[in-house]
Write a protein that holds these residues in place. Structure first.
Motif, PDB file in Angstrom:
ATOM      1  N   SER A   1       0.824  -1.215   0.000  1.00 36.93           N
ATOM      2  CA  SER A   1       0.000   0.000   0.000  1.00 36.93           C
ATOM      3  C   SER A   1       0.862   1.270   0.000  1.00 36.93           C
ATOM      4  O   SER A   1       0.390   2.361  -0.278  1.00 36.93           O
TER       5      SER A   1
ATOM      6  N   ASP B   1      -0.432   2.986  -5.266  1.00 36.98           N
ATOM      7  CA  ASP B   1      -1.530   2.817  -4.325  1.00 36.98           C
ATOM      8  C   ASP B   1      -1.767   4.030  -3.437  1.00 36.98           C
ATOM      9  O   ASP B   1      -2.706   4.078  -2.671  1.00 36.98           O
ATOM     10  N   THR B   2      -0.875   4.999  -3.540  1.00 32.49           N
ATOM     11  CA  THR B   2      -0.995   6.191  -2.703  1.00 32.49           C
ATOM     12  C   THR B   2      -0.602   7.415  -3.523  1.00 32.49           C
ATOM     13  O   THR B   2       0.326   7.365  -4.322  1.00 32.49           O
TER      14      THR B   2
ATOM     15  N   SER C   1      -4.420   7.781   2.639  1.00 30.63           N
ATOM     16  CA  SER C   1      -5.101   6.710   1.923  1.00 30.63           C
ATOM     17  C   SER C   1      -6.147   6.035   2.803  1.00 30.63           C
ATOM     18  O   SER C   1      -6.886   5.176   2.358  1.00 30.63           O
TER      19      SER C   1
ATOM     20  N   ARG D   1      -7.154   7.384  -3.084  1.00 25.88           N
ATOM     21  CA  ARG D   1      -6.341   6.277  -3.624  1.00 25.88           C
ATOM     22  C   ARG D   1      -6.370   6.354  -5.138  1.00 25.88           C
ATOM     23  O   ARG D   1      -7.425   6.625  -5.718  1.00 25.88           O
TER      24      ARG D   1
END
Ligand code: DAH
Length: 337
Positions: free
Chosen positions: A148, A153-154, A167, A194
């Motif tokens: 993550s 993903d961020t 996030s 996200r």
């Protein structure tokens, strides 16, 4: 000419006036170039010197009195016209309805959820949407190699010293425990981001509500009781819950929480994917490493945390099948709430 009787004559003339044209005629009669006032003024030189001043003053007073009378008459003619003519004011006519706004469904459900937790003694706090990498990950025991944390993903902010768009709302846990020592119970609603491709169930921005309770002797059964009270308040007394073991870096043990499907009641349908259960949140007991980061003694204190997606709860509660509806500002959708 006697000014007092002239005064009476004017009033008499004006009483008969019922139109702007008639009023103009009376005006010319008195104030016109060859009117009564002009005649009076013209006669002044013929008045004996001793009486001249007195007479002149009377003429002036008469003249300004006339202006006033004519103005009043004009007003009353206009009022009368308004009552009779096209500009009629119908005081019995219903007013023009004003459009009244309503709360956005996400605001409504957020308020509702927060107030359920308030009644159980939780306070409501907020945290910033631009967070430090530390609060979003490290402080929550999310290791450097965790997927993550990857850029896909961020949302990392360029040139902004390890800052990112949070996030999840979990970094609020770090902030709260840095500022306040136990016992504490807080819920934190807010936006999270996200880099997901937008579709019926994904949005690059959505809302979560984080929950955190820390104190002496807080147990997993407290978490269960609190979440069951929440689920019943939002989805109805008849709802059943189950806790499925799961993994989150910031809680141990961790669980995902399902409610019995509100559409089919648990029998299995297309909404619950024939499972009879709907996942509504993640939860668990605060990990000792998280306590260590905020200098809370994990031997003395324990706590639980949970995080839920507001859109998901609203979609389940109101039977909404596309997350994009929340963000399109289509009044046909919004007016239903
Ligand atoms: N932060 C998690 C997420 O965004 C949700 C979550 C899970 C929050 C477990 C928690 C928790 O506080 O205990 O997926």
């Amino acid at each position: 000419m006697d000014i007092d009787s002239l005064q009476a004559q004017v009033k008499n003339d004006l009483e008969k006036v019922s139109s702007p044209e008639a009023l103009e005629e009376v005006r010319v009669k008195y104030l016109g170039r060859k009117g009564v006032v002009a005649e009076l003024t013209g006669s002044i030189p013929g008045i004996p010197v001793q009486e001249r001043g007195e007479f002149g003053r009377k003429v002036n007073a008469f003249k300004s009195g006339l202006h006033e009378l004519f103005a009043k008459k004009e007003e009353s003619l206009k009022d009368g016209e308004a009552l009779r003519g096209e500009n009629i004011i119908d005081i019995g006519m219903p007013g023009i309805a004003q459009q009244v706004g309503t709360l956005h469904p996400l605001t409504r459900i957020t308020d509702e959820i927060c107030s359920v937790f308030s009644r159980m003694g939780f306070s409501v706090a907020e945290g910033p949407e631009v967070e430090t990498e530390y609060n979003n990950f490290t402080g929550l025991n999310i290791p450097l190699e965790h997927p993550s944390r990857e850029a896909f993903d961020t949302f990392y902010l360029k040139d902004y010293d390890k800052k990112l768009l949070r996030s999840h709302t979990s970094p609020a846990q770090v902030r709260i425990m840095q500022e306040k020592k136990p016992p504490l119970a807080v819920v934190v609603p807010g936006r999270v981001y996200r880099p997901d491709a937008v579709d019926a169930s994904h949005s690059f921005m959505f809302h979560q509500i984080e929950g955190l309770m820390v104190g002496e002797g807080i147990k997993f059964s407290d978490l269960k009781g609190v979440l069951e009270t929440f689920a019943k308040a939002i989805f109805g007394e008849g709802i059943k819950m189950r806790f499925r073991p799961h993994f989150f870096p910031f809680t141990e043990p961790s669980a995902e929480v399902d409610i019995s499907c509100i559409i089919c009641g648990g029998k299995g349908c297309s909404v619950c994917g024939r499972k009879g259960w709907l996942e509504i949140l993640g939860s668990g007991m605060v990990h000792p490493n998280v306590f260590k980061h905020v200098a809370i003694d994990a031997d003395k204190y324990s706590g639980f945390a949970f995080g839920m997606g507001v859109e998901r709860i609203a979609m389940l509660k109101y039977g909404i099948n596309d997350i994009r509806l929340f963000f399109e500002n289509d009044l046909r959708f919004l007016r239903q709430f």
